[in-house]
Design an enzyme around this catalytic site. Sequence first.
Site, mmCIF file in Angstrom:
data_model
loop_
_atom_site.group_PDB
_atom_site.id
_atom_site.type_symbol
_atom_site.label_atom_id
_atom_site.label_comp_id
_atom_site.label_asym_id
_atom_site.label_seq_id
_atom_site.Cartn_x
_atom_site.Cartn_y
_atom_site.Cartn_z
ATOM 1 N N GLY A 42 0.796 -1.235 0.000
ATOM 2 C CA GLY A 42 0.000 0.000 0.000
ATOM 3 C C GLY A 42 0.823 1.277 0.000
ATOM 4 N N THR A 44 3.236 4.596 0.770
ATOM 5 C CA THR A 44 3.076 5.757 1.647
ATOM 6 C C THR A 44 1.594 5.983 1.928
ATOM 7 N N CYS A 45 0.799 5.945 0.876
ATOM 8 C CA CYS A 45 -0.607 6.321 0.975
ATOM 9 C C CYS A 45 -1.354 5.527 2.049
ATOM 10 N N GLY A 144 8.002 5.815 -5.388
ATOM 11 C CA GLY A 144 7.373 6.857 -4.570
ATOM 12 C C GLY A 144 8.308 7.948 -4.106
ATOM 13 N N GLU A 203 5.487 29.558 7.087
ATOM 14 C CA GLU A 203 5.527 29.328 5.635
ATOM 15 C C GLU A 203 6.496 30.316 4.997
ATOM 16 N N ASP A 313 4.886 9.122 -7.762
ATOM 17 C CA ASP A 313 5.613 10.247 -7.167
ATOM 18 C C ASP A 313 7.050 10.360 -7.670
ATOM 19 N N HIS A 322 -4.135 9.365 -6.513
ATOM 20 C CA HIS A 322 -4.998 9.023 -7.660
ATOM 21 C C HIS A 322 -4.271 9.226 -8.979
ATOM 22 N N HIS A 444 -31.895 19.120 -5.504
ATOM 23 C CA HIS A 444 -32.087 20.152 -4.482
ATOM 24 C C HIS A 444 -32.608 19.496 -3.201
HETATM 25 P P1 FAD Z 1 4.446 5.376 -2.593
HETATM 26 O O1 FAD Z 1 3.065 5.320 -2.078
HETATM 27 O O2 FAD Z 1 5.422 6.231 -1.889
HETATM 28 O O3 FAD Z 1 4.949 3.875 -2.610
HETATM 29 C C1 FAD Z 1 6.230 3.528 -2.982
HETATM 30 C C2 FAD Z 1 6.585 2.229 -2.300
HETATM 31 O O4 FAD Z 1 7.800 1.757 -2.860
HETATM 32 C C3 FAD Z 1 6.840 2.353 -0.802
HETATM 33 O O5 FAD Z 1 6.023 1.465 -0.096
HETATM 34 C C4 FAD Z 1 8.316 1.996 -0.635
HETATM 35 O O6 FAD Z 1 8.564 1.236 0.535
HETATM 36 C C5 FAD Z 1 8.565 1.148 -1.861
HETATM 37 N N1 FAD Z 1 9.967 1.166 -2.320
HETATM 38 C C6 FAD Z 1 10.724 2.258 -2.588
HETATM 39 N N2 FAD Z 1 11.932 1.881 -3.057
HETATM 40 C C7 FAD Z 1 11.914 0.531 -3.085
HETATM 41 C C8 FAD Z 1 12.856 -0.437 -3.478
HETATM 42 N N3 FAD Z 1 14.061 -0.100 -3.959
HETATM 43 N N4 FAD Z 1 12.515 -1.753 -3.364
HETATM 44 C C9 FAD Z 1 11.296 -2.119 -2.889
HETATM 45 N N5 FAD Z 1 10.370 -1.251 -2.515
HETATM 46 C C10 FAD Z 1 10.665 0.065 -2.609
HETATM 47 N N6 FAD Z 1 -2.287 11.785 -1.828
HETATM 48 C C11 FAD Z 1 -3.594 11.878 -2.167
HETATM 49 O O7 FAD Z 1 -3.922 11.779 -3.349
HETATM 50 N N7 FAD Z 1 -4.562 12.079 -1.207
HETATM 51 C C12 FAD Z 1 -4.251 12.208 0.094
HETATM 52 O O8 FAD Z 1 -5.140 12.383 0.921
HETATM 53 C C13 FAD Z 1 -2.888 12.131 0.474
HETATM 54 N N8 FAD Z 1 -2.534 12.258 1.765
HETATM 55 C C14 FAD Z 1 -1.210 12.147 2.115
HETATM 56 C C15 FAD Z 1 -0.872 12.321 3.451
HETATM 57 C C16 FAD Z 1 0.451 12.235 3.835
HETATM 58 C C17 FAD Z 1 0.817 12.405 5.290
HETATM 59 C C18 FAD Z 1 1.463 11.951 2.865
HETATM 60 C C19 FAD Z 1 2.910 11.806 3.274
HETATM 61 C C20 FAD Z 1 1.126 11.782 1.532
HETATM 62 C C21 FAD Z 1 -0.215 11.896 1.144
HETATM 63 N N9 FAD Z 1 -0.601 11.780 -0.186
HETATM 64 C C22 FAD Z 1 -1.917 11.894 -0.531
HETATM 65 C C23 FAD Z 1 0.382 11.510 -1.260
HETATM 66 C C24 FAD Z 1 0.361 10.015 -1.627
HETATM 67 O O9 FAD Z 1 0.632 9.253 -0.479
HETATM 68 C C25 FAD Z 1 1.386 9.730 -2.707
HETATM 69 O O10 FAD Z 1 1.175 10.586 -3.810
HETATM 70 C C26 FAD Z 1 1.277 8.300 -3.174
HETATM 71 O O11 FAD Z 1 1.466 7.402 -2.115
HETATM 72 C C27 FAD Z 1 2.303 8.020 -4.283
HETATM 73 O O12 FAD Z 1 2.188 6.706 -4.688
HETATM 74 P P2 FAD Z 1 3.430 5.916 -5.298
HETATM 75 O O13 FAD Z 1 2.903 4.562 -5.640
HETATM 76 O O14 FAD Z 1 4.073 6.704 -6.359
HETATM 77 O O15 FAD Z 1 4.506 5.800 -4.120
HETATM 78 P P1 NAI Z 2 3.677 20.959 -0.178
HETATM 79 O O1 NAI Z 2 4.512 21.123 -1.378
HETATM 80 O O2 NAI Z 2 2.213 20.824 -0.292
HETATM 81 O O3 NAI Z 2 3.906 22.187 0.813
HETATM 82 C C1 NAI Z 2 5.174 22.521 1.299
HETATM 83 C C2 NAI Z 2 5.128 23.949 1.792
HETATM 84 O O4 NAI Z 2 6.328 24.226 2.475
HETATM 85 C C3 NAI Z 2 5.018 24.976 0.675
HETATM 86 O O5 NAI Z 2 4.008 25.882 0.988
HETATM 87 C C4 NAI Z 2 6.384 25.611 0.624
HETATM 88 O O6 NAI Z 2 6.349 26.945 0.176
HETATM 89 C C5 NAI Z 2 6.788 25.513 2.071
HETATM 90 N N1 NAI Z 2 8.227 25.545 2.317
HETATM 91 C C6 NAI Z 2 9.209 25.012 1.558
HETATM 92 N N2 NAI Z 2 10.403 25.221 2.149
HETATM 93 C C7 NAI Z 2 10.152 25.877 3.292
HETATM 94 C C8 NAI Z 2 10.964 26.358 4.342
HETATM 95 N N3 NAI Z 2 12.296 26.190 4.331
HETATM 96 N N4 NAI Z 2 10.387 26.995 5.381
HETATM 97 C C9 NAI Z 2 9.030 27.175 5.414
HETATM 98 N N5 NAI Z 2 8.214 26.739 4.442
HETATM 99 C C10 NAI Z 2 8.767 26.091 3.402
HETATM 100 O O7 NAI Z 2 4.346 19.720 0.589
HETATM 101 P P2 NAI Z 2 3.827 18.849 1.804
HETATM 102 O O8 NAI Z 2 2.758 19.539 2.559
HETATM 103 O O9 NAI Z 2 5.058 18.428 2.524
HETATM 104 O O10 NAI Z 2 3.205 17.606 1.074
HETATM 105 C C11 NAI Z 2 4.023 16.771 0.234
HETATM 106 C C12 NAI Z 2 3.227 16.149 -0.858
HETATM 107 O O11 NAI Z 2 2.309 15.204 -0.346
HETATM 108 C C13 NAI Z 2 2.434 17.189 -1.626
HETATM 109 O O12 NAI Z 2 3.005 17.278 -2.916
HETATM 110 C C14 NAI Z 2 1.051 16.672 -1.716
HETATM 111 O O13 NAI Z 2 0.674 16.524 -3.037
HETATM 112 C C15 NAI Z 2 1.087 15.297 -1.050
HETATM 113 N N6 NAI Z 2 -0.030 15.263 -0.107
HETATM 114 C C16 NAI Z 2 -1.292 15.288 -0.602
HETATM 115 C C17 NAI Z 2 -2.369 15.338 0.237
HETATM 116 C C18 NAI Z 2 -3.721 15.415 -0.341
HETATM 117 O O14 NAI Z 2 -3.871 15.165 -1.532
HETATM 118 N N7 NAI Z 2 -4.748 15.736 0.442
HETATM 119 C C19 NAI Z 2 -2.217 15.311 1.689
HETATM 120 C C20 NAI Z 2 -0.850 15.323 2.101
HETATM 121 C C21 NAI Z 2 0.188 15.271 1.227
#
Ligand code: FAD
Ligand code: NAI
Length: 465
Positions: A42, A44-45, A144, A203, A313, A322, A444
């Site tokens: 699964g 990071t997500c 990721g 920020e 990612d 998504h 509505h």
């Molecule tokens: P990842 O989900 O990062 O998965 C990559 C996987 O590859 C990991 O499990 C890792 O262990 C594995 N891996 C890496 N290198 C290797 C290797 N060499 N060998 C074997 N395995 C390896 N996005 C949304 O759309 N909606 C949200 O609400 C949302 N909330 C988030 C909240 C947080 C706190 C964070 C940190 C992120 C959030 N995101 C959200 C972003 C979302 O999690 C990522 O965009 C998404 O997980 C990317 O998917 P991915 O498959 O590219 O990589």
């Molecule tokens: P982000 O890119 O959304 O925000 C980072 C923020 O930190 C920006 O506003 C930037 O200007 C600021 N910043 C950068 N350097 C700084 C510094 N030195 N001091 C102070 N501020 C600074 O990144 P975030 O929140 O870490 O999320 C990472 C990724 O995870 C995002 O790209 C997002 O797409 C994904 N994510 C998506 C979610 C969702 O879809 N609901 C939820 C959580 C994460």
Amino acid sequence: MAEGFDFDVIVIGAGPGGYVAAIRAAQLGLKTACAESRETLGGTCLNVGCIPSKALLHASELFEEAHAGALAKFGIEIQGASLNLDQMHAEKAKAVKELTGGIEFLFKKNKVEWLKGQARFNDAHSLTVGDRTVTAKNIVIATGSSVTPLPGVTIDNRRIVDSTGALALPEVPKKLVVIGGGVIGLELGSVWRRLGAEVIVVEFLDEILPGMDAEVRKESAKIFKKQGFELRTGTKVTGAEASDTGVRLTVEPSKGGAAETLDADYVLVAIGRRPNVEGLGLDKIGLQQNNRGQVETDHDFRTRVDGVWAIGDVIPGPMLAHKAEDEGVAVAENIAGQTGIVNHAVIPSVVYTHPEIAGVGLTEEDARKEGEVKVGKFPFMANSRAKTNRDTDGFVKVIADAKSDRVLGVWIISSLAGTMIAQAAQAMEFGATSEDIAYTCHAHPTHSEALKEAAMAVQGKPIHI
Ligand code: FAD
Ligand code: NAI
């Protein structure tokens, strides 16, 4: 099965990109494996991102409603609602376990083999995973991303935490400083604010939520301030000293000026994420990253190395689950000789705060750079259901091409924005005009009527304002 290989496809990484690619490839009749080094599938997500954060957002919202008296005006009086943080974490862990276990079940059902361990390239068709060497005709990099470190602020996941640490704090901070006013900072900042923390967001830029429509960024900031967030925009952190009981940060204006100190009992570093490529052995296959550390691909998700593909990612584009999932389906279809396409111009993004903040397509600023536009706005203050529910923060904004009327972007601030934005994305995918939306019958009383009325406003004739 491709002759001379162990598998037709090996996907590296079982996040939303990788696990979806693996399942789709198997569904298309390809012999597929997926390498994942985590204990659970699964990515990071599911493990430390989307799912646990939404579990805490939901639970903390319920807590705030029960605790802070928000229900009293509806005649629901609750005395002595209290927080059991361990139980809140336990329920979150249960959701994560169920969902990650669900992927394991889907792997078995679709006959995707899970190669447990860290994968690294030997050559373009061979990987070492743990102590095993495996070969495949096609290898998909779906590794990721991880948190971007901030020089001078060392994450110890005790007092200075990243998002993973902030999802598992053992207590409610008295004072939490969030570095970064982006998606993670505002979502996880909301969780701990609702549970009782004083939250200060530092920020670097002059506004929070970069990349979003300017009006949406301004309005969101107003709403967050009303909720009690302190937003220190235009400010940078230059150093941190952690002790057993807290952290002392040094901050100064981004454009230069006098430094000051800021004390907190916890600090969350959320300044963005960077692609995972370390230890992957990209040098062994002659694949170079771009200057942002990403692996570049063509439209079909092929890298420059024959037989090696990449999604999610680790490649350019928004870091969203998504987006990664859709790329996972597309790459598998392309490997199978079909036509897999992702329309990167129509990828919705949602911030799951309260209210939610969502957008798809262009911001008004970017749309204006490309030509003449018409903009229609409708406030939830004039939407009957939002008024009835006492839920009137926010608005819908529709941006359309001035000549063709084609919808170029939609922005929504609303408790239901994350759900509502799907309708806008679908309309844009179908090439809708604002008139198409304005003349679509909406039920509505619903929040969705605000989207219809914003589209009517593009035409200059909304009914309710
Ligand atoms: P990842 O989900 O990062 O998965 C990559 C996987 O590859 C990991 O499990 C890792 O262990 C594995 N891996 C890496 N290198 C290797 C290797 N060499 N060998 C074997 N395995 C390896 N996005 C949304 O759309 N909606 C949200 O609400 C949302 N909330 C988030 C909240 C947080 C706190 C964070 C940190 C992120 C959030 N995101 C959200 C972003 C979302 O999690 C990522 O965009 C998404 O997980 C990317 O998917 P991915 O498959 O590219 O990589
Ligand atoms: P982000 O890119 O959304 O925000 C980072 C923020 O930190 C920006 O506003 C930037 O200007 C600021 N910043 C950068 N350097 C700084 C510094 N030195 N001091 C102070 N501020 C600074 O990144 P975030 O929140 O870490 O999320 C990472 C990724 O995870 C995002 O790209 C997002 O797409 C994904 N994510 C998506 C979610 C969702 O879809 N609901 C939820 C959580 C994460």
